[in-house]
Write an enzyme that holds these catalytic residues in place. Structure first.
Site, PDB file in Angstrom:
ATOM      1  N   ASP A  32      11.270  72.977 -27.170  1.00 40.24           N
ATOM      2  CA  ASP A  32      10.784  74.303 -28.196  1.00 40.24           C
ATOM      3  C   ASP A  32      11.954  75.365 -27.956  1.00 40.24           C
ATOM      4  O   ASP A  32      12.508  75.487 -26.788  1.00 40.24           O
ATOM      5  CB  ASP A  32       9.583  74.477 -27.505  1.00 40.24           C
ATOM      6  N   GLY A  35      14.926  78.351 -32.470  1.00 36.51           N
ATOM      7  CA  GLY A  35      14.853  79.569 -33.115  1.00 36.51           C
ATOM      8  C   GLY A  35      15.108  80.803 -32.289  1.00 36.51           C
ATOM      9  O   GLY A  35      15.703  81.798 -32.615  1.00 36.51           O
ATOM     10  N   TRP A  37      16.211  81.004 -29.290  1.00 37.88           N
ATOM     11  CA  TRP A  37      17.414  80.985 -28.609  1.00 37.88           C
ATOM     12  C   TRP A  37      18.520  81.437 -29.594  1.00 37.88           C
ATOM     13  O   TRP A  37      19.394  82.338 -29.133  1.00 37.88           O
ATOM     14  CB  TRP A  37      17.791  79.652 -28.224  1.00 37.88           C
ATOM     15  N   HIS A  49      18.817  75.118 -34.141  1.00 37.69           N
ATOM     16  CA  HIS A  49      18.475  73.622 -34.228  1.00 37.69           C
ATOM     17  C   HIS A  49      19.619  72.818 -34.054  1.00 37.69           C
ATOM     18  O   HIS A  49      19.719  71.713 -33.368  1.00 37.69           O
ATOM     19  CB  HIS A  49      17.963  73.487 -35.542  1.00 37.69           C
ATOM     20  N   THR A  78       3.799  66.941 -37.621  1.00 42.20           N
ATOM     21  CA  THR A  78       3.340  67.077 -38.893  1.00 42.20           C
ATOM     22  C   THR A  78       3.042  68.547 -39.594  1.00 42.20           C
ATOM     23  O   THR A  78       2.963  68.738 -40.621  1.00 42.20           O
ATOM     24  CB  THR A  78       1.930  66.246 -39.005  1.00 42.20           C
ATOM     25  N   LEU A 143      17.522  52.600 -21.480  1.00 49.26           N
ATOM     26  CA  LEU A 143      16.596  53.487 -21.761  1.00 49.26           C
ATOM     27  C   LEU A 143      16.139  53.499 -23.373  1.00 49.26           C
ATOM     28  O   LEU A 143      16.758  53.084 -24.036  1.00 49.26           O
ATOM     29  CB  LEU A 143      17.443  55.015 -21.552  1.00 49.26           C
ATOM     30  N   ARG A 206       1.058  74.901 -24.237  1.00 49.20           N
ATOM     31  CA  ARG A 206       0.062  74.054 -24.876  1.00 49.20           C
ATOM     32  C   ARG A 206       0.780  72.941 -25.414  1.00 49.20           C
ATOM     33  O   ARG A 206       2.203  72.746 -25.198  1.00 49.20           O
ATOM     34  CB  ARG A 206      -0.038  75.206 -26.169  1.00 49.20           C
ATOM     35  N   LEU A 207       0.071  71.815 -25.999  1.00 53.88           N
ATOM     36  CA  LEU A 207       0.436  70.552 -26.117  1.00 53.88           C
ATOM     37  C   LEU A 207       0.691  70.620 -27.405  1.00 53.88           C
ATOM     38  O   LEU A 207       1.507  69.671 -27.947  1.00 53.88           O
ATOM     39  CB  LEU A 207      -0.613  69.440 -25.961  1.00 53.88           C
ATOM     40  N   SER A 208       0.415  71.527 -28.621  1.00 55.35           N
ATOM     41  CA  SER A 208       0.908  71.394 -29.982  1.00 55.35           C
ATOM     42  C   SER A 208       0.705  69.967 -30.706  1.00 55.35           C
ATOM     43  O   SER A 208       1.589  69.420 -31.376  1.00 55.35           O
ATOM     44  CB  SER A 208       2.171  71.771 -29.921  1.00 55.35           C
TER      45      SER A 208
END
Length: 252
Positions: A32, A35, A37, A49, A78, A143, A206-208
């Protein structure tokens, strides 16, 4: 919650890679702040981005060095379709750009690419790039780099419930035998361990709609650092703090 002062101090810490037996097997990151930044530097959001894409390469390498087995990155939710059309179109081009530049190195470093999310709405060029990377890295054993792309946890759980309902209706499943394991088989993360550590950048707490089922017993680590400037040392600081926590899973 880590303040900016904490983060500045963090950058001065030892650059040693975390060691020990309790390295988190699965690290999930809500990337997150791209934008914000960019805005702080007088740049367009797309510049944030693009620099966030560079951070993906950096943190993938760092996680691999630390011994993390699975790295899940929340790349597009979504709900992100609500953003301006031009920004969404740019975001949909990033997987193709990233993989065209980095796939060879991912293969060389034995990284396996996976994706969890609804493929239906993804543009053909985005989906084809992801699926080609999945195909070319399918036999790698290092990985796992798991992109959550067009992913929403509530929708994921609804779809898992529908799958169970269809099996019950078809007489293939006794509803009394449904437990957590049966429900998890219908989740997009099926086959992967639940995240041990969740990291969210940019100061949001938050988990969003991200991995709501899978994060039930994960350790959380938040930082005010924006994703484009999230460094390997920030990741290692998060892992070191994780190593100091006692995970009791409801016990003593």
């Amino acid at each position: 919650m880590f303040t900016e002062q904490d983060m500045q101090h963090s950058q001065l810490k030892s650059e040693e890679i975390p060691s020990g037996d309790n390295i988190p097997e699965h690290v999930a990151i809500i990337m997150d702040g791209n934008g914000r930044w960019a805005k702080a530097r007088g740049l367009p959001r797309i510049a944030g981005h693009h620099n966030g894409m560079k951070a993906i390469k950096r943190i993938t390498k760092a996680a691999d060095r630390a011994g993390v087995k699975v790295l899940t990155l929340y790349a597009f939710s979504t709900e992100n379709w609500k953003r301006p059309k031009a920004e969404v179109e740019f975001l949909m081009k990033l997987p193709q750009e990233f993989l065209s530049l980095e796939l060879g190195e991912l293969i060389e470093n034995n990284v396996q690419v996976k994706m969890m999310g609804n493929r239906d709405l993804l543009p053909d060029h985005t989906l084809s790039a992801i699926e080609e990377a999945i195909r070319q890295t399918a036999n790698n054993t290092g990985l796992i780099l798991n992109f959550a792309l067009n992913y929403g946890s509530r929708l994921e759980m609804v779809e898992s419930a529908k799958l169970l309902a269809r099996k019950v209706a078809a007489g293939q499943l006794d509803p009394e035998t449904i437990g957590e394991a049966e429900f998890e088989q219908g989740l997009l993360s099926s086959g992967l361990p639940d995240p041990d550590l969740l990291i969210r950048t940019s100061g949001e707490l938050r988990l969003s709609n991200f991995m709501l089922w899978q994060l039930a017993y994960s350790e959380f680590w938040f930082t005010e650092v924006y994703w484009p400037e999230f460094s390997d040392q920030h990741l290692y600081d998060a892992i070191r703090e994780y190593q100091q926590r006692a995970r009791r899973y409801g016990g003593l």
